[in-house]
Design a protein around this motif. Structure first.
Motif, PDB file in Angstrom:
ATOM      1  N   PHE A   5       1.069  -1.077   0.118  1.00 58.95           N
ATOM      2  CA  PHE A   5       0.006  -0.181  -0.034  1.00 58.95           C
ATOM      3  C   PHE A   5       1.107   1.418  -0.147  1.00 58.95           C
ATOM      4  O   PHE A   5       1.582   1.345   0.598  1.00 58.95           O
ATOM      5  N   VAL A  30      -6.499   0.859  -2.073  1.00 54.30           N
ATOM      6  CA  VAL A  30      -5.992   0.014  -1.313  1.00 54.30           C
ATOM      7  C   VAL A  30      -6.667  -1.135  -2.427  1.00 54.30           C
ATOM      8  O   VAL A  30      -6.069  -2.269  -2.203  1.00 54.30           O
ATOM      9  N   TYR A  79     -10.141  -5.530   3.124  1.00 57.68           N
ATOM     10  CA  TYR A  79     -10.427  -4.264   3.811  1.00 57.68           C
ATOM     11  C   TYR A  79     -11.497  -3.231   5.188  1.00 57.68           C
ATOM     12  O   TYR A  79     -12.099  -4.033   4.439  1.00 57.68           O
TER      13      TYR A  79
END
Length: 593
Positions: free
Chosen positions: A49, A75, A86
């Motif tokens: 990331f 992301v 997530y």
């Protein structure tokens, strides 16, 4: 096995060796910085990331990455969903997630030099309810499995001259000493890197995009101070500038120094100082007073020299932006231009000033659907062409010794659709609403944030980021404490001298993004008949707003007047710096509507 899969597996093996059942990896450093040096990029190394805010949690059988609305799309493009869940914040906090997912009796590790005390307390409580515990580690397990981890920067400090700072370091430290006396405190810990840079009138190159140096400081009630920084980073010029009232120590000595305040009252900022600092002080017998770092508000209220320097930097930077937009108007319609070529061109134009020290953040150069990724960063893998009949968004800034800039422009490549023009004009109406806002002294940014959103709200639209952030004086492009936002801050009263961004936007996933950003200065306003002291904004950023994207029929007379007056000011400030062909182009772009 992919690189990031192997790294996750290696961390899990290290956690077994450390007798831990999980570990929390935040994207910060031991100074709670937003932007961190390469040595502290643990989250990026572990997950891939590349955003500027986020946290990961690794458990034996699952892992999650936590990001806010700015990074919802990013992301998913950068972090493998096979290995990471997530999680959106603030809807779900790291602490709450741990409470739900940690096993009964689990030992969850954390680095006390990378978290605030409030976070530690919240996570401890959430885990305790599950019969689990939070465990402070002496050595970060990510570092143990990161074989080629970079060393912290050894770049030398540089002096920020009084002509730019407007006040010398001795004066600033004396004012901090007066503040300590009022708080009946003996000393204050400064751990935020921009606070240290501002207090001592020094800058550094230890963090990309932010001119700060890795250091800690203790300022005493008498105005003397102890500065903890690697000795090789301090040259004779800096030592002379600091003077005898500032004692120099190796940065590594800072944790031990916190044990020397037995019986003393020491102010520590609970938002900007890590948990380990509080723990060391209290173990040494000091009383740690949870008070905001006194440099935070002081540096946000710019003095005359800082304002003048910022205006000079904006005029210089604006000319580079105009040259870029002129170049873009010629090259983009030809086809073949891509995001990286465009951002490289803008950086080269800024460097042609001869005064650019660095960019103020990684340029957001988003073509078409990439423009809808709020904090997008172009890479060779994602690099996209600027296609005809699309929108291109570029958000960029420069670091100059006299000021820090931040500007976003959205431009049409070819012919925009009616929807694009409608959305752009609504964003512009919101931008103008902030630019022309009048408000009584004491008003907070959260109280005027809705001004920018109303034109979008009226048709059921919105954007998932704040409308404005503070900006430093050759310091952080994101500076507290003031913001224009209803979430994540925004409760600091706006004060004359503060510089903030004005940047409403709209983002259609998979299609395009729109943002219009200028910097504004909070100033006193003379309002006839006013019964309270009134404030408003003066716009500091000067570059044309794409007239092709404006539906003039949607603007009120006052909004058109503002736009025309703004464009006239753009010509006044920028045109004298341009060659004839670019000047003629600018005058056409700034013609009244």
């Amino acid at each position: 096995m992919s690189t990031y899969e192997a790294r996750l597996a290696a961390l899990r093996e290290q956690l077994k060796r450390d007798r831990l059942d999980g570990f929390v990896v935040p994207l910060t450093d031991e100074h709670m910085s937003e932007y961190v040096g390469a040595y502290a990029q643990r989250l990026a190394w572990l997950t891939g990331f590349q955003g500027s805010a986020g946290t990961a949690v690794v458990l034996p059988e699952e892992a999650a990455i936590f990001v806010d609305g700015r990074y919802t799309l990013q992301v998913r493009e950068q972090v493998d969903p096979k290995h990471w869940a997530y999680v959106s914040v603030p809807e779900t906090s790291v602490s709450d997630w741990l409470g739900d997912h940690a096993a009964d009796g689990a030992r969850i590790g954390y680095d006390p030099w990378l978290h605030t005390r409030a976070w530690v307390e919240a996570a401890t409580k959430a885990l305790k309810e599950k019969g689990a515990e939070l465990v402070a580690v002496d050595t970060n397990p990510v570092d143990a499995v990161w074989p080629d981890r970079p060393e912290p920067s050894r770049a030398r400090l540089v002096v920020q001259p009084d002509e730019y700072s407007g006040k010398n370091s001795a004066e600033k430290r004396a004012e901090i000493g007066d503040w300590l006396a009022k708080k009946r405190a003996d000393a204050v810990v400064l751990s935020a890197l921009d606070s240290i840079a501002w207090t001592f009138n020094v800058r550094g190159k230890d963090v990309e995009r932010t001119p700060v140096a890795l250091a800690y400081a203790l300022v005493n009630r008498d105005g003397t101070a102890d500065l903890f920084v690697q000795p090789e980073k301090v040259g004779e010029d800096v030592a002379k500038h600091l003077g005898n009232a500032v004692r120099l120590h190796d940065r590594a000595e800072f944790p031990k120094a916190l044990a020397n305040f037995q019986g003393k009252r020491v102010a520590v900022d609970p938002e900007r100082a890590v948990a380990a600092i509080f723990e060391r002080l209290e173990k040494g017998g000091a009383e740690a007073l949870p008070l905001r770092d006194p440099a935070v508000l002081a540096k946000s209220i710019k003095n005359g020299a800082e304002i003048a320097g910022h205006q000079a930097a904006q005029a210089r930077d604006g000319a580079a932006i105009v040259r870029f937009l002129h170049w873009l108007s010629i090259e983009a319609p030809k086809g073949g231009l891509d995001e990286l070529t465009a951002s490289d061109k803008l950086e080269s134009l800024r460097r042609e000033t001869g005064l650019l020290e660095d960019l103020s953040f990684d340029t957001i150069s988003g073509a078409g659907p990439n423009g809808a990724i709020v904090h997008y960063r172009a890479s060779p893998e994602t690099n996209r062409k600027l296609e005809l009949n699309s929108l291109y968004l570029i958000d960029s800034g420069g670091q100059y010794r006299d000021g820090t800039t931040d500007i976003t422009r959205t431009v049409a490549v070819g012919e925009p659709t009616a929807e694009m023009r409608d959305r752009f004009t609504r964003v512009l109406k919101g931008h103008i609403a902030i630019a022309t806002a009048l408000f009584p002294k004491g008003t907070r940014g959260q109280q005027i944030d809705a001004y920018a959103r109303r034109p979008l709200w009226e048709v059921g639209l919105d954007y998932a980021h704040g409308t404005g952030h503070g900006v430093g004086s050759y310091l952080s492009v994101h500076e507290g404490p003031a913001r224009i936002a209803t979430f994540g801050g925004g409760d600091e009263p706006l004060a004359a001298g503060m510089i903030l961004s004005n940047e409403p936007g709209y983002y259609k996933t998979g299609a395009y993004g729109i943002r219009i950003e200028n910097l504004v200065l909070v100033v006193p306003k003379d309002v006839p008949g006013a019964e309270r002291e009134m404030l408003g904004f003066d716009t500091l950023t000067f570059a044309p707003i794409d007239r092709r994207l404006i539906d003039a029929d949607m603007l009120t007379e006052k909004e058109r007047d503002w736009l025309n007056a703004y464009h006239a000011k753009v010509v006044e400030v920028i045109a004298p710096q341009l060659d004839d062909d670019v000047r003629a182009w600018l005058e056409k772009q700034c013609a009244a509507i």
